[in-house]
Design a protein around this motif. Sequence first.
Motif, PDB file in Angstrom:
ATOM      1  N   LYS A 127       0.812  -1.228   0.000  1.00 20.61           N
ATOM      2  CA  LYS A 127       0.000   0.000   0.000  1.00 20.61           C
ATOM      3  C   LYS A 127       0.840   1.270   0.000  1.00 20.61           C
ATOM      4  O   LYS A 127       0.320   2.371   0.089  1.00 20.61           O
ATOM      5  N   LYS A 128       2.162   1.087  -0.050  1.00 17.91           N
ATOM      6  CA  LYS A 128       3.103   2.226  -0.032  1.00 17.91           C
ATOM      7  C   LYS A 128       2.899   3.115   1.207  1.00 17.91           C
ATOM      8  O   LYS A 128       3.043   4.332   1.149  1.00 17.91           O
ATOM      9  N   GLU A 129       2.555   2.494   2.322  1.00 21.50           N
ATOM     10  CA  GLU A 129       2.361   3.238   3.572  1.00 21.50           C
ATOM     11  C   GLU A 129       3.659   3.251   4.370  1.00 21.50           C
ATOM     12  O   GLU A 129       4.349   2.235   4.448  1.00 21.50           O
ATOM     13  N   GLY A 130       3.975   4.397   4.950  1.00 19.32           N
ATOM     14  CA  GLY A 130       5.182   4.524   5.757  1.00 19.32           C
ATOM     15  C   GLY A 130       6.378   5.005   4.952  1.00 19.32           C
ATOM     16  O   GLY A 130       7.457   5.234   5.503  1.00 19.32           O
ATOM     17  N   LYS A 131       6.188   5.195   3.656  1.00 15.78           N
ATOM     18  CA  LYS A 131       7.304   5.569   2.774  1.00 15.78           C
ATOM     19  C   LYS A 131       7.880   6.945   3.134  1.00 15.78           C
ATOM     20  O   LYS A 131       9.087   7.088   3.307  1.00 15.78           O
ATOM     21  N   GLU A 132       7.003   7.934   3.265  1.00 19.70           N
ATOM     22  CA  GLU A 132       7.476   9.299   3.581  1.00 19.70           C
ATOM     23  C   GLU A 132       8.163   9.336   4.940  1.00 19.70           C
ATOM     24  O   GLU A 132       9.216   9.946   5.104  1.00 19.70           O
ATOM     25  N   GLU A 133       7.535   8.678   5.912  1.00 16.93           N
ATOM     26  CA  GLU A 133       8.092   8.658   7.266  1.00 16.93           C
ATOM     27  C   GLU A 133       9.480   8.014   7.265  1.00 16.93           C
ATOM     28  O   GLU A 133      10.416   8.508   7.894  1.00 16.93           O
ATOM     29  N   LEU A 134       9.609   6.905   6.519  1.00 15.17           N
ATOM     30  CA  LEU A 134      10.897   6.213   6.461  1.00 15.17           C
ATOM     31  C   LEU A 134      11.953   7.093   5.801  1.00 15.17           C
ATOM     32  O   LEU A 134      13.076   7.219   6.309  1.00 15.17           O
ATOM     33  N   LEU A 135      11.612   7.721   4.689  1.00 17.22           N
ATOM     34  CA  LEU A 135      12.574   8.609   4.013  1.00 17.22           C
ATOM     35  C   LEU A 135      12.996   9.757   4.922  1.00 17.22           C
ATOM     36  O   LEU A 135      14.169  10.122   4.990  1.00 17.22           O
TER      37      LEU A 135
END
Length: 195
Positions: A178-186
């Motif tokens: 679901k591409k969730e957590g991508k921004e937070e991880l970056l």
Amino acid sequence: MEIKQAEFTTSAVKPGQYPEDGRVEIAFVGRSNVGKSSLINTVTNRRKLVKVSQTPGKTRLINFFIINNQFYFVDLPGYGYAKVSKSEQAKWGGMMEQYLINRPQLKKVALLVDCRHKPTGDDVMMYEWIKHYGYQVIVVATKKDKLNKSELQRSAKVIKETLKLNPEDNLVFFSSLKKEGKEELLNEMFKDIEL
């Protein structure tokens, strides 16, 4: 941080084969079936940058990927897969330790764990290894889409307790599907890093 370009650079088994341009490196490590390849592909917006295998334990080399022509993502071999011989596991362990021991370019390590399960003894050992060598660690709990909200809260508690996370260590839940957590991880990856 926006990733606009990502290319495979080289595979290595020993220090003489690592890139020598001094660019910052962020490494990814985790159990063989934790979803490491899918996560790197999701974060870089490249579906096939890292080969996703149905057979756990396929990554047997240290793979370097140049990102935005500025820094490297480093994909370390997966660990803890039973079908690999003990001698092969020992070889990977030595290769990873060699990389972790003396790599000033390495600034952070993302340790991937499966949020559906309690971290294994191997996960605990890897977390302690990363901390022992003085690197910042981001714990990434993969397969977030498989759990509901209350299960995710329970999972966070179990992961923090099992790994004995320090207050400064970050835990990010992530779903490649679901591409969730991508921004937070970056954001976590590039916080406090000078490129």
